[in-house]
Design an enzyme around this catalytic site. Structure first.
Site, PDB file in Angstrom:
ATOM      1  N   ARG A 117       0.842  -1.200   0.000  1.00 47.19           N
ATOM      2  CA  ARG A 117       0.000   0.000   0.000  1.00 47.19           C
ATOM      3  C   ARG A 117       0.877   1.251   0.000  1.00 47.19           C
ATOM      4  O   ARG A 117       0.604   2.224  -0.685  1.00 47.19           O
ATOM      5  CB  ARG A 117      -0.962   0.006   1.209  1.00 47.19           C
ATOM      6  CG  ARG A 117      -1.654   1.355   1.414  1.00 47.19           C
ATOM      7  CD  ARG A 117      -2.928   1.293   2.243  1.00 47.19           C
ATOM      8  NE  ARG A 117      -2.812   0.497   3.446  1.00 47.19           N
ATOM      9  CZ  ARG A 117      -2.147   0.850   4.551  1.00 47.19           C
ATOM     10  NH1 ARG A 117      -1.523   2.007   4.611  1.00 47.19           N
ATOM     11  NH2 ARG A 117      -2.098   0.039   5.596  1.00 47.19           N
TER      12      ARG A 117
ATOM     13  N   TYR B 106     -16.725  16.057 -16.693  1.00 43.42           N
ATOM     14  CA  TYR B 106     -17.056  14.645 -16.597  1.00 43.42           C
ATOM     15  C   TYR B 106     -18.117  14.404 -15.509  1.00 43.42           C
ATOM     16  O   TYR B 106     -17.992  14.911 -14.395  1.00 43.42           O
ATOM     17  CB  TYR B 106     -15.764  13.867 -16.292  1.00 43.42           C
ATOM     18  CG  TYR B 106     -15.980  12.411 -16.029  1.00 43.42           C
ATOM     19  CD1 TYR B 106     -16.446  11.569 -17.039  1.00 43.42           C
ATOM     20  CD2 TYR B 106     -15.731  11.862 -14.778  1.00 43.42           C
ATOM     21  CE1 TYR B 106     -16.661  10.222 -16.798  1.00 43.42           C
ATOM     22  CE2 TYR B 106     -15.934  10.513 -14.534  1.00 43.42           C
ATOM     23  CZ  TYR B 106     -16.406   9.701 -15.542  1.00 43.42           C
ATOM     24  OH  TYR B 106     -16.613   8.373 -15.301  1.00 43.42           O
TER      25      TYR B 106
ATOM     26  N   ASP C 150      -7.682  17.954 -15.311  1.00 46.35           N
ATOM     27  CA  ASP C 150      -7.974  16.604 -15.785  1.00 46.35           C
ATOM     28  C   ASP C 150      -7.528  16.545 -17.255  1.00 46.35           C
ATOM     29  O   ASP C 150      -8.113  17.192 -18.110  1.00 46.35           O
ATOM     30  CB  ASP C 150      -9.488  16.341 -15.645  1.00 46.35           C
ATOM     31  CG  ASP C 150      -9.872  14.900 -15.941  1.00 46.35           C
ATOM     32  OD1 ASP C 150      -9.138  14.235 -16.699  1.00 46.35           O
ATOM     33  OD2 ASP C 150     -10.924  14.453 -15.449  1.00 46.35           O
TER      34      ASP C 150
ATOM     35  N   LYS D 262      -8.314   5.313 -19.752  1.00 41.53           N
ATOM     36  CA  LYS D 262      -8.598   5.777 -21.105  1.00 41.53           C
ATOM     37  C   LYS D 262      -7.339   5.675 -21.973  1.00 41.53           C
ATOM     38  O   LYS D 262      -6.839   4.594 -22.157  1.00 41.53           O
ATOM     39  CB  LYS D 262      -9.178   7.196 -21.032  1.00 41.53           C
ATOM     40  CG  LYS D 262     -10.235   7.378 -19.916  1.00 41.53           C
ATOM     41  CD  LYS D 262     -11.505   6.608 -20.140  1.00 41.53           C
ATOM     42  CE  LYS D 262     -12.446   6.565 -18.939  1.00 41.53           C
ATOM     43  NZ  LYS D 262     -12.797   7.834 -18.300  1.00 41.53           N
TER      44      LYS D 262
END
Ligand SMILES: *Cc1c(COP(=O)(O)O)cnc(C)c1O
Length: 380
Positions: A46, A98, A170, A195
């Site tokens: 982690r 978005y 973004d 993406k």
């Protein structure tokens, strides 16, 4: 080194153990200490993992940043970053973005007592007017999903800096191959690596990149503290995808522009929203801050929902699906699919109409893609 070289080599030297040329998938939760009070480079996955580190360093290099962080999804990257803000803080957000980001901001983040204000960031006077003493962050997304509106990265970053306000952009739609927001003074870049960066529609992932050491420390603390990191197998897949980012983006760009020009002349198309067309109201800004347009854009079908559904129902090569950025072509209806999490009035105010169609143009043969749309339009 230049972009294409960095995408293949940055962060990815031969593995020290056996010299593996491809970064191994370190599928382990924990790492042996060398001795008491002597941890190795990594102690627990982690907090850090060699496969993830390779991806993080590669993405940082591609965006021209010093620190990269890989997350389980794009939304995990957003939620982690936004955990920095609390009651009384004011965040300015571009008024078209978005749907998932809109939902996160207006529910989870707003419920914490953070004030979210949607502002048209294309209007620089409106940006200046919106800044208050409590403003901590300006959130950009350019081009926007799905309306392809642009914001002037350099101009908004300069206003923000004057007021000591941070900026995040973004950059999912263009990837660092076509746009590098940090070069324009933006503080943090966000990606849904799901993406274009991964590019093969087989992983969900996210990333944050910055060159600000203070922000980097905070993001690293939150990534570990919240446990929102990406797993080693996903990081391996994204690393494999990123090696071909440059060649894929060139093909996406060429095909999308070809289809946009074809649609622009089609009698059943009302308008095409593509920043590479001279008719796009911000074409000059696109030329200033982007080196290409990517593969995703939108258009409006003449008529209403019935005509639009006939088009969507009759494509064969294009797959009716959400998401974007993969090698295969996708088509979708923002009103009922990607942007359905937004209230109807918010969608309408933004310009997401019933006849709006978004396509993610893949890297198939351009003529086959046009023929598919041509056949489907014939049935509209
Ligand atoms: C998909 C997307 C996201 C969210 O990313 P996930 O990987 O789906 O969580 C954020 N921003 C934009 C522009 C996107 O297209």
């Amino acid at each position: 080194m230049r972009f294409k070289t960095l995408s293949i080599h940055a962060g990815q030297g031969p593995d020290p153990t056996y010299g593996a040329v491809m970064t191994p998938i370190y599928q382990t939760s924990t790492f042996a200490f060398k001795g008491v009070e002597q941890p190795g480079t990594f102690d627990y996955s982690r907090s850090g993992n060699p496969t993830r580190k390779a991806l993080e360093n590669c993405l940082a290099a591609l965006e021209g940043g010093t620190h990269g962080f890989a997350f389980a999804t794009g939304m995990a990257a957003e939620a982690t970053f936004l955990a920095m803000y609390g009651p009384g803080d004011h965040i300015i957000v571009h008024d078209d973005l978005y749907g998932g980001t809109y939902r996160l901001l207006t529910t989870v983040i707003a419920e914490k007592g953070v004030t979210i204000e949607f502002v048209n960031l294309r209007d620089l006077d409106a940006v200046r007017k919106a800044i208050r003493p409590s403003t901590k962050l300006i959130w950009l997304e350019t081009p926007t999903n799905p309306l392809m509106n642009l914001q002037d990265l350099g101009a908004v970053a300069a206003i923000a800096k004057e007021h000591k306000v941070h900026t995040i952009c973004d950059n999912t739609f263009l990837s660092p191959y076509f746009q590098r927001p940090l070069d324009f003074g933006i503080d943090v870049v966000l990606h849904s690596t799901t993406k274009y960066i991964n590019g093969h529609s087989d992983v969900v992932g996210g990333a944050l990149i910055t060159s600000d050491p203070v922000l980097a420390e905070k993001i690293g603390f939150l990534q570990n503290g919240m446990g929102t990191c990406s797993g080693p197998l996903d990081c391996f897949l994204v690393l494999r995808g990123v090696k071909t980012l440059a060649v894929r983006m060139e093909e996406h760009n060429k095909n999308a522009l070809g289809i946009a020009r074809w649609l622009d002349k089609h009698p059943k198309v009302e308008s095409v929203l593509h920043p590479g067309l001279e008719s796009h109201p911000q074409h000059a800004l696109a030329l200033k801050q982007m080196s290409g347009y990517g593969g995703t854009f939108s258009f409006r079908v003449k008529g209403g929902q019935a005509e639009t559904f006939r088009l969507l129902g009759n494509v064969e090569l294009f797959t009716l699906a959400e998401s974007l950025g993969g090698v295969e072509s996708l088509i979708e209806h923002p009103w009922t699919m990607t942007h359905v999490s937004m209230p109807e009035d918010a969608r309408a105010a933004m310009g997401i109409t019933q006849n709006l169609v978004r396509i993610s143009v893949g890297i198939e043969d351009l003529d086959d893609l046009i023929e598919d749309l041509d056949r489907a339009f014939a049935k509209v």
